[in-house]
Design an enzyme around this catalytic site. Structure first.
Site, PDB file in Angstrom:
ATOM      1  N   THR A 138      30.739  -6.929 -26.043  1.00 16.88           N
ATOM      2  CA  THR A 138      31.129  -8.333 -25.913  1.00 16.88           C
ATOM      3  C   THR A 138      30.565  -9.159 -27.060  1.00 16.88           C
ATOM      4  O   THR A 138      31.067 -10.237 -27.347  1.00 16.88           O
ATOM      5  CB  THR A 138      30.661  -8.936 -24.574  1.00 16.88           C
ATOM      6  N   LYS A 172      24.804   3.074 -31.113  1.00 11.59           N
ATOM      7  CA  LYS A 172      25.198   1.815 -31.752  1.00 11.59           C
ATOM      8  C   LYS A 172      24.947   1.856 -33.255  1.00 11.59           C
ATOM      9  O   LYS A 172      25.405   0.985 -33.997  1.00 11.59           O
ATOM     10  CB  LYS A 172      24.465   0.642 -31.101  1.00 11.59           C
ATOM     11  N   LYS A 230      22.348  -6.321 -30.955  1.00 14.67           N
ATOM     12  CA  LYS A 230      22.707  -5.583 -29.741  1.00 14.67           C
ATOM     13  C   LYS A 230      21.521  -4.688 -29.383  1.00 14.67           C
ATOM     14  O   LYS A 230      20.587  -4.550 -30.165  1.00 14.67           O
ATOM     15  CB  LYS A 230      23.980  -4.771 -29.930  1.00 14.67           C
ATOM     16  N   ARG A 231      21.576  -4.113 -28.224  1.00 13.99           N
ATOM     17  CA  ARG A 231      20.521  -3.190 -27.800  1.00 13.99           C
ATOM     18  C   ARG A 231      20.354  -2.080 -28.832  1.00 13.99           C
ATOM     19  O   ARG A 231      21.327  -1.604 -29.413  1.00 13.99           O
ATOM     20  CB  ARG A 231      20.902  -2.618 -26.427  1.00 13.99           C
ATOM     21  N   LYS A 265      32.149 -12.528 -29.134  1.00 14.00           N
ATOM     22  CA  LYS A 265      31.445 -13.783 -29.413  1.00 14.00           C
ATOM     23  C   LYS A 265      31.439 -14.078 -30.909  1.00 14.00           C
ATOM     24  O   LYS A 265      31.670 -15.222 -31.333  1.00 14.00           O
ATOM     25  CB  LYS A 265      30.012 -13.696 -28.886  1.00 14.00           C
ATOM     26  N   HIS A 317      30.530   1.210 -16.928  1.00 14.54           N
ATOM     27  CA  HIS A 317      30.198   0.580 -18.205  1.00 14.54           C
ATOM     28  C   HIS A 317      29.755   1.561 -19.276  1.00 14.54           C
ATOM     29  O   HIS A 317      29.277   1.126 -20.331  1.00 14.54           O
ATOM     30  CB  HIS A 317      29.082  -0.447 -18.006  1.00 14.54           C
TER      31      HIS A 317
END
Length: 831
Positions: free
Chosen positions: A673, A571, A565-566, A677, A373
């Site tokens: 993901t 990110k 998100k985290r 969504k 991952h």
């Protein structure tokens, strides 16, 4: 015609009577649980009481199918998939289970007929604290699809007493509080004490001789821990299949020292009990300390060992030899956390069942498959050899033996190539030496998969090129997905009803490609109006949540720009922040600037020991506080950071989002993901060519996504050339201004220099995630977003096409591929 007309009222009356009867049955079941389970009468019942009773009434219906499912699987001696994951981000269970069990309408009607506020009851449910980020939510979606596709499967994990943490903000700083989600229990679990497992840790290994004089390794002087299983039923949608998630709760084998207690040393009397129960106490203990590292390793071994022994127990109920074990058992390792399973299965086969090494290795490698991952080398777990020797001495010996045989294989393939041996070795040389868990997972599995097309290619070419050369054909791709039952049907019921009103196959929640039928409505003004009206109503609801949680008034007519998100540098929430400051600065210079008003919405937790990530949270909150109160910009910008991001909060944010921020540095995000969504619910993506963004763009079309920034090849070329963030900083006046601004004390006058580390990470720290390199293309792309949003007809068309074209990203498709291409797992219908 007249005959048909006469029949319709009778049919409608019969349908209404059936619905009323079902509602009555459900109502009685709820009242029975209130009386006989909780010993309450309706007048004394709290909202939590009602939630508990309706959950139990729904669970009763699911359990009937669960028993039948397990009986069917046992009688047919089926092949099963066993999914091993440290995380399952399940969220709330009630509404999803009601849809899966087909009782949503009757259950809701029953509660309303009892005079109870339905929304208040649903909000009583706490999110299960069993996961943190996308890894755990993916595992939860996978369980949903496994059951929905009638695939025999069991999930395995840890029954954490406390989740990661409950996030709050104090003067803009993240504060971590215990997430005691299990304080009052949950109606969804079923304890299975008869399947309790006992395992060993610590100790040492000594050589003993059997009756034939042959030596064997024996693990002695160990401590023992017990794992008590709790099952969470997992109901498939529109099917009788109900699989389960088995979670292990740790117990000490020494529950209580009565002698110590009688001597008055009450703390010492329960010391061993407390230590044993610590293992399943908290999701992801802070592993910045040696004690934290040790606990994390013990956690991983605890759940893996319990699970493997449980799998073997179940296998031998129907089989009497090891010959067919790999034919009946498929084990999927979800990331490196359960990779110790490779060594543990070998230990069980060799030490406990006296199989030869070669036979044990054949069984093991035919049984395991591994999902990677991450492309970040620092995120691939490694444990020091001294720690391993302390906690799992026998497993360290086994890993050394696996590695010795691996080195022999490499020598035969590439004679004298010591570089290749160092690159592939399970042991990383250094002080101390480290055990590479990802290497163990790759060597011990028959298949290794990435989770997006580009990620899987980078696994072969960048992360594991030598393994790809050694094991050609072992690496493959399984692009991630999401379950449409939770992420459209349950979380966006208004949009679901609009879809149902059109000529779309009614089974679209199980056949997401059917949403392609919405394409013909993309230019229909009436459908556009209906679609955007629903989006607006969802934004109104989210605005209420924002006011409640953040005390900030936002305009639902504004563009809702979402990054949830985290919190991690790759990110790039700080790139988003630089854009916010750019717009703010432009508006301060020209308050009449023609831009789409925006509400920037963040949701994220930072790991407790990740100080720069926590500083970025502080920066967003501090900048938001200034912007939100600045009347000069006429309310055109708002910035909110919703605290304690979790599945239930995501279910409120995602249906209301207009823009989905997927802005990771190209080549760093395995898949994502959240992007799926958000797109399914009609949010347009702004993103880099990273992870699943690439495949989303291929599905929705270039005109319906906003792509910017360096691609993977350009990032790699920049690294080879030598990346100089100062060159971008000095060449772009607007960039220089906002970087200096965020690094100053302007937004934090009461805490001078608290945000300085953000600027330093981008300049003095070398900007490892290329924020400055991508800034200008990101800002220019955001200008195009603003222009598009101001044309609401165009925006509606783009949003509709996003909903219509992301059917590929259902976990039903993903799991179908796993079942056919990796697990060789046929469906088993439950009648």
């Amino acid at each position: 015609m007249s005959t048909v007309a006469k029949k319709k009222p009778a049919a409608k009356k019969a349908a209404n009577e059936t619905a009323a009867s079902a509602s009555g049955d459900m109502k009685q079941a709820i009242l029975d649980h209130l009386k006989y389970t909780l010993a309450h009468n309706p007048s004394a019942a709290t909202k939590r009481d009602w939630w508990t009773c309706i959950s139990l009434a729904v669970r009763d219906r699911i359990v009937d199918n669960m028993i039948q499912t397990q009986q069917t699987h046992f009688q047919n001696n089926v092949r099963r998939c066993y999914y091993l994951s440290m995380e399952y981000l399940m969220g709330r269970m009630l509404v999803n289970n009601m849809y899966s069990a087909g009782v949503y309408d009757e259950a809701r009607s029953a509660i309303e007929e009892l005079g109870v506020d339905w929304d208040a009851v649903v909000d009583e449910e706490l999110d299960m604290g069993l996961g943190n980020g996308g890894l755990g939510r993916l595992a939860a979606c996978f369980l949903d699809s496994l059951a929905t596709l009638d695939l025999p499967a069991v999930g395995y994990g840890i029954y954490y007493e406390f989740g990661l943490f409950k996030q709050a903000f104090q003067n803009g700083h993240q504060i971590e509080k215990p997430d005691s989600w299990k304080m009052f229990g949950t109606p969804w679990d079923i304890v299975r004490p008869e399947y309790t497992q006992t395992l060993k840790v610590y100790g040492r290994v000594e050589t003993q001789f059997d009756e034939k004089g042959d030596p064997r390794a024996v693990w002695v002087d160990t401590k023992t821990i017990q794992g008590v299983p709790y099952d969470i039923p997992i109901a498939g949608y529109d099917t009788k299949t109900v699989n389960f998630l088995r979670l292990w709760s740790s117990r000490s084998s020494e529950e209580f020292d009565l002698d110590e207690f009688n001597r008055g040393d009450y703390v010492e009397a329960i010391r061993e009990k407390a230590i044993g129960e610590t293992i399943s106490k908290v999701l992801y203990p802070n592993d910045k300390t040696e004690n934290g590292k040790e606990l994390r390793l013990v956690q991983q071994y605890f759940f893996v060992s319990c699970s493997l022994h449980d799998i073997i127990r179940r296998y031998f109920k129907n089989n009497d030899s090891w010959e067919t074990f790999a034919d009946k058992v498929a084990i999927q390792l979800n990331d490196t956390h359960p990779a110790i399973g490779v060594a543990e299965l070998m230990r069980i086969l060799v030490d406990e069942h006296s199989l030869s090494w070669d036979k044990a290795w054949e069984i093991s490698t035919k049984t395991f498959a591994y999902t990677n991952h991450t492309l970040l080398p620092e995120a691939l777990e490694k444990w020091s050899v001294p720690l391993f020797e302390k906690v799992l001495p026998r497993h360290l010996e086994i890993i050394f033996e696996i590695n010795r045989r691996l080195m022999d294989t490499i020598e035969a393939r590439w004679p004298g190539d010591n570089w290749m041996k160092r690159d592939l070795s399970l042991i990383e040389e250094g002080h101390p030496k480290m055990v590479r868990m990802a290497h163990l997972a790759v060597v011990g599995s028959h298949t290794v998969n990435g989770v997006a097309a580009i990620h899987s290619e980078l696994l072969k070419t960048v992360l594991f090129p030598s393994f790809n050369a050694l094991y050609p054909g072992k690496f493959t791709n399984m692009t991630n997905g999401i379950t449409p039952r939770r992420w459209l049907l349950a979380c966006n019921p208004k949009l679901s009803k609009l879809i149902d009103s059109k000529k779309i196959p009614s089974d679209w929640p199980k056949n997401l490609d059917a949403l392609r039928g919405l394409e013909k409505y993309a230019d229909d003004p009436k459908f556009q109006d209906s679609y955007m009206k629903i989006k607006y109503e969802n934004k109104v609801e989210l605005a209420k949540t924002i006011k409640e949680l953040c005390d900030v008034e936002v305009d639902p007519n504004a563009l809702f720009d979402v990054q949830i998100k985290r919190l991690h540098e790759y990110k790039r929430q700080h790139l988003n922040l630089l854009h916010i400051l750019t717009l703010y600065r432009r508006l301060l210079h020209n308050p009449d600037l023609d831009i789409a008003p925006r509400v920037f919405i963040f949701g994220a937790k930072a790991a407790p020991g990740y100080y720069l990530a926590k500083t970025i949270i502080k920066a967003i909150n501090s900048v938001g506080k200034v912007i939100n109160s600045d009347e000069r910009i006429k309310g055109k910008l708002k910035v909110v950071f919703l605290p304690n991001y979790r599945v239930s909060l995501a279910a409120k944010i995602i249906p209301a989002a207009d823009l989905s921020e997927q802005i990771s540095t190209a080549g760093k995000e395995a898949s994502g993901t959240g992007n799926m969504k958000l797109a399914l619910n009609g949010a347009l993506t702004i993103g880099t060519l990273d992870g699943a963004n690439i495949e989303i763009g291929e599905e929705v079309g270039d005109d319906n996504i906003f792509i910017f920034g360096l691609n993977v090849d350009e990032v790699q070329a920049l690294d080879v050339k030598g990346y100089d963030p100062f060159s971008y900083y000095h060449a772009d006046e607007e960039l220089r201004a906002v970087v200096d601004w965020v690094g100053s004390s302007y937004f934090t006058p009461d805490e001078p220099d608290v945000l300085k580390s953000i600027k330093e990470s981008m300049l003095g720290g070398g900007d490892p995630f290329k924020v400055l390199a991508d800034y200008r293309t990101y800002v220019d792309c955001q200008d195009r977003v603003s222009e598009a949003f101001q044309d609401q007809k165009r925006w509606a068309r783009m949003a509709i096409l996003n909903t219509a074209r992301v059917g590929k990203f259902s976990t039903d498709r993903t799991i179908g591929q796993y079942a056919s291409e990796i697990w060789n797992l046929p469906p088993v219908e439950v009648n």
